[in-house]
Design an enzyme around this catalytic site. Sequence first.
Site, PDB file in Angstrom:
ATOM      1  N   THR A 263     -40.545  26.320  -9.617  1.00 49.48           N
ATOM      2  CA  THR A 263     -40.755  24.918  -9.274  1.00 49.48           C
ATOM      3  C   THR A 263     -40.864  24.216 -10.625  1.00 49.48           C
ATOM      4  O   THR A 263     -41.373  24.807 -11.586  1.00 49.48           O
ATOM      5  CB  THR A 263     -42.037  24.690  -8.439  1.00 49.48           C
ATOM      6  OG1 THR A 263     -43.163  25.136  -9.203  1.00 49.48           O
ATOM      7  CG2 THR A 263     -41.991  25.448  -7.118  1.00 49.48           C
ATOM      8  N   HIS A 264     -40.376  23.001 -10.706  1.00 49.72           N
ATOM      9  CA  HIS A 264     -40.307  22.272 -11.989  1.00 49.72           C
ATOM     10  C   HIS A 264     -39.512  23.060 -13.044  1.00 49.72           C
ATOM     11  O   HIS A 264     -39.719  22.884 -14.246  1.00 49.72           O
ATOM     12  CB  HIS A 264     -41.700  21.948 -12.544  1.00 49.72           C
ATOM     13  CG  HIS A 264     -42.665  21.436 -11.526  1.00 49.72           C
ATOM     14  ND1 HIS A 264     -42.846  20.091 -11.277  1.00 49.72           N
ATOM     15  CD2 HIS A 264     -43.484  22.090 -10.659  1.00 49.72           C
ATOM     16  CE1 HIS A 264     -43.755  19.932 -10.313  1.00 49.72           C
ATOM     17  NE2 HIS A 264     -44.150  21.140  -9.921  1.00 49.72           N
TER      18      HIS A 264
ATOM     19  N   LYS B 137     -17.280  32.158 -26.984  1.00 49.30           N
ATOM     20  CA  LYS B 137     -17.706  31.395 -25.809  1.00 49.30           C
ATOM     21  C   LYS B 137     -17.006  31.799 -24.519  1.00 49.30           C
ATOM     22  O   LYS B 137     -15.830  32.113 -24.500  1.00 49.30           O
ATOM     23  CB  LYS B 137     -17.428  29.903 -26.046  1.00 49.30           C
ATOM     24  CG  LYS B 137     -18.242  29.318 -27.167  1.00 49.30           C
ATOM     25  CD  LYS B 137     -19.583  28.850 -26.695  1.00 49.30           C
ATOM     26  CE  LYS B 137     -19.410  27.592 -25.896  1.00 49.30           C
ATOM     27  NZ  LYS B 137     -20.620  26.819 -25.790  1.00 49.30           N
TER      28      LYS B 137
ATOM     29  N   ASN C 204     -17.256  29.786 -20.992  1.00 54.82           N
ATOM     30  CA  ASN C 204     -17.903  28.604 -20.427  1.00 54.82           C
ATOM     31  C   ASN C 204     -17.775  28.525 -18.905  1.00 54.82           C
ATOM     32  O   ASN C 204     -16.737  28.866 -18.350  1.00 54.82           O
ATOM     33  CB  ASN C 204     -17.295  27.332 -21.035  1.00 54.82           C
ATOM     34  CG  ASN C 204     -17.623  27.209 -22.517  1.00 54.82           C
ATOM     35  OD1 ASN C 204     -18.670  27.656 -22.962  1.00 54.82           O
ATOM     36  ND2 ASN C 204     -16.698  26.618 -23.269  1.00 54.82           N
TER      37      ASN C 204
ATOM     38  N   LYS D 279      -8.287   3.689   1.841  1.00 52.19           N
ATOM     39  CA  LYS D 279      -7.613   4.984   1.810  1.00 52.19           C
ATOM     40  C   LYS D 279      -7.751   5.777   0.524  1.00 52.19           C
ATOM     41  O   LYS D 279      -8.077   6.970   0.540  1.00 52.19           O
ATOM     42  CB  LYS D 279      -6.128   4.801   2.110  1.00 52.19           C
ATOM     43  CG  LYS D 279      -5.868   4.283   3.507  1.00 52.19           C
ATOM     44  CD  LYS D 279      -4.435   3.871   3.694  1.00 52.19           C
ATOM     45  CE  LYS D 279      -4.291   2.944   4.875  1.00 52.19           C
ATOM     46  NZ  LYS D 279      -5.072   1.678   4.756  1.00 52.19           N
TER      47      LYS D 279
ATOM     48  N   SER E  69       0.826  -1.208   0.000  1.00 44.29           N
ATOM     49  CA  SER E  69       0.000   0.000   0.000  1.00 44.29           C
ATOM     50  C   SER E  69       0.861   1.260   0.000  1.00 44.29           C
ATOM     51  O   SER E  69       0.345   2.372   0.017  1.00 44.29           O
ATOM     52  CB  SER E  69      -0.927   0.002   1.226  1.00 44.29           C
ATOM     53  OG  SER E  69      -0.181  -0.155   2.418  1.00 44.29           O
TER      54      SER E  69
ATOM     55  N   TYR F 267      -9.601  -6.856  12.362  1.00 45.23           N
ATOM     56  CA  TYR F 267      -8.991  -6.333  11.143  1.00 45.23           C
ATOM     57  C   TYR F 267      -8.955  -7.379  10.037  1.00 45.23           C
ATOM     58  O   TYR F 267      -8.674  -8.551  10.275  1.00 45.23           O
ATOM     59  CB  TYR F 267      -7.551  -5.865  11.442  1.00 45.23           C
ATOM     60  CG  TYR F 267      -6.830  -5.349  10.214  1.00 45.23           C
ATOM     61  CD1 TYR F 267      -6.951  -4.016   9.819  1.00 45.23           C
ATOM     62  CD2 TYR F 267      -6.038  -6.195   9.434  1.00 45.23           C
ATOM     63  CE1 TYR F 267      -6.304  -3.547   8.679  1.00 45.23           C
ATOM     64  CE2 TYR F 267      -5.389  -5.726   8.297  1.00 45.23           C
ATOM     65  CZ  TYR F 267      -5.526  -4.403   7.927  1.00 45.23           C
ATOM     66  OH  TYR F 267      -4.893  -3.944   6.805  1.00 45.23           O
TER      67      TYR F 267
ATOM     68  N   ASN G 152      -2.223  -2.707  13.134  1.00 41.16           N
ATOM     69  CA  ASN G 152      -3.683  -2.544  13.079  1.00 41.16           C
ATOM     70  C   ASN G 152      -4.157  -1.295  13.836  1.00 41.16           C
ATOM     71  O   ASN G 152      -4.962  -0.514  13.327  1.00 41.16           O
ATOM     72  CB  ASN G 152      -4.381  -3.795  13.611  1.00 41.16           C
ATOM     73  CG  ASN G 152      -4.098  -5.007  12.742  1.00 41.16           C
ATOM     74  OD1 ASN G 152      -3.550  -4.863  11.644  1.00 41.16           O
ATOM     75  ND2 ASN G 152      -4.452  -6.191  13.205  1.00 41.16           N
TER      76      ASN G 152
ATOM     77  N   GLU H 105     -19.508  23.409 -13.903  1.00 46.64           N
ATOM     78  CA  GLU H 105     -19.785  22.063 -14.435  1.00 46.64           C
ATOM     79  C   GLU H 105     -18.971  20.998 -13.706  1.00 46.64           C
ATOM     80  O   GLU H 105     -19.470  19.910 -13.398  1.00 46.64           O
ATOM     81  CB  GLU H 105     -19.475  22.022 -15.932  1.00 46.64           C
ATOM     82  CG  GLU H 105     -20.384  22.918 -16.756  1.00 46.64           C
ATOM     83  CD  GLU H 105     -19.839  23.084 -18.159  1.00 46.64           C
ATOM     84  OE1 GLU H 105     -20.170  22.257 -19.029  1.00 46.64           O
ATOM     85  OE2 GLU H 105     -19.061  24.032 -18.392  1.00 46.64           O
TER      86      GLU H 105
ATOM     87  N   GLN I 196      -7.354  -2.233   3.936  1.00 41.63           N
ATOM     88  CA  GLN I 196      -6.314  -1.426   3.305  1.00 41.63           C
ATOM     89  C   GLN I 196      -6.890  -0.643   2.112  1.00 41.63           C
ATOM     90  O   GLN I 196      -6.333   0.372   1.702  1.00 41.63           O
ATOM     91  CB  GLN I 196      -5.169  -2.343   2.836  1.00 41.63           C
ATOM     92  CG  GLN I 196      -4.036  -1.639   2.162  1.00 41.63           C
ATOM     93  CD  GLN I 196      -2.808  -2.518   2.063  1.00 41.63           C
ATOM     94  OE1 GLN I 196      -2.109  -2.752   3.048  1.00 41.63           O
ATOM     95  NE2 GLN I 196      -2.552  -3.055   0.884  1.00 41.63           N
TER      96      GLN I 196
ATOM     97  N   SER J  31     -13.456  28.679 -25.433  1.00 38.69           N
ATOM     98  CA  SER J  31     -13.488  27.536 -26.330  1.00 38.69           C
ATOM     99  C   SER J  31     -12.368  27.684 -27.343  1.00 38.69           C
ATOM    100  O   SER J  31     -12.054  28.790 -27.784  1.00 38.69           O
ATOM    101  CB  SER J  31     -14.837  27.493 -27.052  1.00 38.69           C
ATOM    102  OG  SER J  31     -14.719  26.773 -28.257  1.00 38.69           O
TER     103      SER J  31
END
Length: 463
Positions: free
Chosen positions: A160-161, A288, A290, A330, A28, A322, A115, A295, A327, A282
């Site tokens: 709403t919606h 553009k 963006n 992480k 690890s 354990y 451990n 996003e 392991q 862009s």
Amino acid sequence: MSNKSSNQMWGGRFASGPDAIMEAINASIGFDQRLAEQDIRGSRAHAAMLAAQGIITDNEAAAIREGLLTVLSEIQSGNFEFSAALEDIHMNVEARLKDIVGEPAGRLHTARSRNDQVATDFRLWVRDQFDAFETGLLALINALLVQAEQGADWVMPGFTHLQTAQPVTWGHHMMAYVEMLGRDLSRVRDARARMNECPLGSAALAGTSFPIDRHMTAADLGFACPTANSLDAVSDRDFALEFLSVASICAMHLSRFAEELVIWSSAQFRFVTLSDRFSTGSSIMPQKKNPDAAELIRAKVGRIFGANVALMMVMKGLPLAYSKDMQEDKEQVFDAADNLMLALAAMEGMVKDMSANVDNLAAAAGSGFSTATDLADWLVRAINMPFRDAHHVTGSLVALAEKQGCDLADLSLADMQTVHTSITDDVYSVLTVDNSVKSRVSYGGTAPAQVLVQIQRWKDVLK
Ligand code: ARG
């Protein structure tokens, strides 16, 4: 890196070293080197305690503690050669300590196991992330409060919606996110307090026969107390799962605001202008600008919640205590924490920099018959109509306005009276967007006066 002789830490009963594939799946160190600082902190506390309890000598403890600082500085300066044959950060550090200080290094592992060591290291690491999480949330909440205060009375459409519903205020909308992030903050604080117990001294699983002082190491490492059951302490990772679930909920909240910023900054909405500092261009379309940060923040919940699911599945069904499965706890947490902190910082930057296009917000606030509910409420109040009937009458007025291609406020009184004879001139006062929002003074409502009350409450809470 494969070492064909048996492992120097645990190879006593082994005739040969591991197969290369065994080493590859077992090691690890490729990722848990991120726990180096926590590992060394834990070992220094352990050594001090062993000496205080007379289990090792003061000289041995001093050599160990000093040597560990040397190891730490080697790691931090990039002058440390990590070895996959030594599996993990714990054995890499101990092996190097032996090179530096010799025999006393071999006494460090008295009364502990990897451990309880890894459980302690990981708790220390996750605890730092809870603290960073709190800092990031506070910064973002403060940025939202600034936006809310300056636009406490700016009107905008409430949806709403994603259909125009009723006018609301900019401040009210910003404060909705303050409430969400405020609950995230409270979850962070709860979870941090719950996880702040020290596993060190639980040893492999059963505790130890050495006369250790677990309260001393717990205090040294800033924990509130030692964990109370050694089996549980070495084998649960619920503290990491709580971090991931709180992080997932917060990332979900961020994704919703991010989505709104994507919509609001579009040419069709123009509710906000994002700063150049938090936008991208862009490579083909010169016009553009963006909202990439928004996003990407919207997307982060995917990997953060993915980490939550992944660790839940790793832990599911594991018998006590354990198992090496753990392991695998992480990498997901590292990735989720890094991305959460980045998302919080990017959102804070965007919120600080963005400017609301107040005129566009106001124009949109009045469109789509957004004050129709105000009209229905007026019919209830002014002519004592049951709300259901008022709803129906208002629907007819909306249909009339739609037919005439105008807003409700543009209908003549004579036209309105063709729908219901009792309507008077007074009705026009409720059809403006400003009066609509001003009237919603119920606790938690959108009226600027209410929004200012909530802003003040949050300022007091955060003081
Ligand atoms: N690298 C291990 C982990 O991350 C450390 C604990 C190993 N314990 C053991 N009994 N093999 O979980």
